[in-house]
Enzyme design. Sequence first.
Site, mmCIF file in Angstrom:
data_model
loop_
_atom_site.group_PDB
_atom_site.id
_atom_site.type_symbol
_atom_site.label_atom_id
_atom_site.label_comp_id
_atom_site.label_asym_id
_atom_site.label_seq_id
_atom_site.Cartn_x
_atom_site.Cartn_y
_atom_site.Cartn_z
ATOM 1 C CG HIS A 39 -61.246 -77.037 -22.156
ATOM 2 N ND1 HIS A 39 -62.387 -77.796 -22.267
ATOM 3 C CD2 HIS A 39 -61.258 -76.194 -23.210
ATOM 4 C CE1 HIS A 39 -63.048 -77.449 -23.371
ATOM 5 N NE2 HIS A 39 -62.383 -76.470 -23.956
ATOM 6 C CB THR A 40 -57.248 -75.609 -16.382
ATOM 7 O OG1 THR A 40 -57.726 -74.266 -16.556
ATOM 8 C CG2 THR A 40 -56.030 -75.844 -17.270
ATOM 9 C CG ASP A 41 -63.641 -75.021 -15.474
ATOM 10 O OD1 ASP A 41 -63.535 -75.895 -16.366
ATOM 11 O OD2 ASP A 41 -64.705 -74.407 -15.253
ATOM 12 C CB SER A 72 -85.140 -63.083 -22.871
ATOM 13 O OG SER A 72 -83.948 -62.778 -23.590
ATOM 14 C CB SER A 127 -70.323 -65.714 -28.265
ATOM 15 O OG SER A 127 -71.443 -65.511 -29.081
ATOM 16 N N GLY A 128 -69.161 -68.060 -25.865
ATOM 17 C CA GLY A 128 -67.991 -68.372 -25.052
ATOM 18 C C GLY A 128 -67.627 -67.322 -24.022
ATOM 19 C CB SER A 130 -69.701 -67.192 -19.211
ATOM 20 O OG SER A 130 -70.374 -67.999 -18.290
ATOM 21 C CB SER A 131 -74.706 -65.286 -22.229
ATOM 22 O OG SER A 131 -75.096 -66.509 -22.813
ATOM 23 C CG ASP A 176 -68.313 -70.302 -17.425
ATOM 24 O OD1 ASP A 176 -67.082 -70.168 -17.578
ATOM 25 O OD2 ASP A 176 -69.032 -70.927 -18.226
#
Length: 383
Positions: A39-41, A72, A127-128, A130-131, A176
């Site tokens: 969250h710093t980004d 996909s 899921s976090g 970064s897909s 990401d």
Amino acid sequence: MKSSTQRREVIAKEFLNCFGGDPQCWCRAPGRVDLMGSHTDYNLGAVLTLPIGRDTWIAARPNHSRTVNLHSLNLGADASFSLDSTEKNLDQPWIDYVHGVAEELREEGLRLVGFDGVIHSTVPLSSGLSSSAALECAAATVFEVLGGWQLTPLKKALLCQRSENRYVGVNCGILDQFTSCMGEEGCALLLDCRDLTSRPVAIAEGIRIVICDTKSKRELAGSEYGERRADCEEGARLLGASSLREVGFAQFSAREHELPPQVAKRCRFILEEHARVLALAGALSAGDRALIRHLTAASFDGACQLYEIAAPAMHTMMAAMLEAPGVIGARQAGAGFGGCMVAFVEAAQVEAFAAAVRSRYATATGIESEIYPVTAAAGAGMI
Ligand code: ADP
Ligand code: MG
């Protein structure tokens, strides 16, 4: 997990099924895990980030049209879009991530070629890890190869971020896409989101990074992420700064009481987390286990008390990780609200750690988690 050769065969077979013949170009881009920061980004602070071996592949072939047709393998779904239309595909929203990239590239005046492609990712979706950025950066690389032009990795990352902001509508920072494009094999990156520079950070011998997936899904475009961002921006504005990065800790502490309590909590977390990123970069290289444990514990504590992004599954996973053999430290990863977490583990005990976490988490929740070590992989490119 399948070997690269098996993976290639599966994708080529699906390409034959969907489009006939063979793909002509293979591109990939990695997912990432934030070791500290995240969250710093969007507050233009620092993040310690790791591009991971789990990645998204696209096998493609130009189709001599203005249409992009995609399958996909992860979703078992087909979708298409026209390079001459900005209209969204409401039935298959996942294709927005590719369509949005095409839009940004077109606005840059770059030549775009229609293609048929099969997508396959080993980054778990939503899921976090970064897909989304892995898909964007792999797609940008396909357009680049087929279009016969070249972007710098940084420019590619910025265009992919903008496509997620503008076309998909997720107001993410640069973390990401930067990691997915700029990754280097074998090291973490200390990223400065204000000036968009990074430096490699070695991980000390004997320490492994282990992903602990709670398997509890989160929705990023949901309101929570935007609300946290809005609180931070409000805090910066009230403190007379253009971003929280411009706010010093002494300045913040002196005026913290003037801020609405929720805004103050969010800002405090970001300022403390930024400092922890810089400290962890040193601790990880030096192999300072006590400091790694302290910093990761403080990060999770802030995520619970101040930023309020910890879902119940994350508390259960945190307890399982901290009780497991070989653990050095552990914390949340990504935006929070479920998804993956990250542990720093003694290399010799990774298997024992994984078995213990799986078992404790399953006993507590009835959910089968996924626990696996990751190593640093190279950024987006041709395979
Ligand atoms: P994260 O980036 O943490 O995985 P996001 O919510 O930002 O989570 O992005 C996940 C979305 O990206 C998926 O819901 C899907 O729309 C899209 N996506 C990512 N990878 C693929 C893939 N291999 N195939 C199709 N869609 C994908
Ligand atoms: Mg994402």
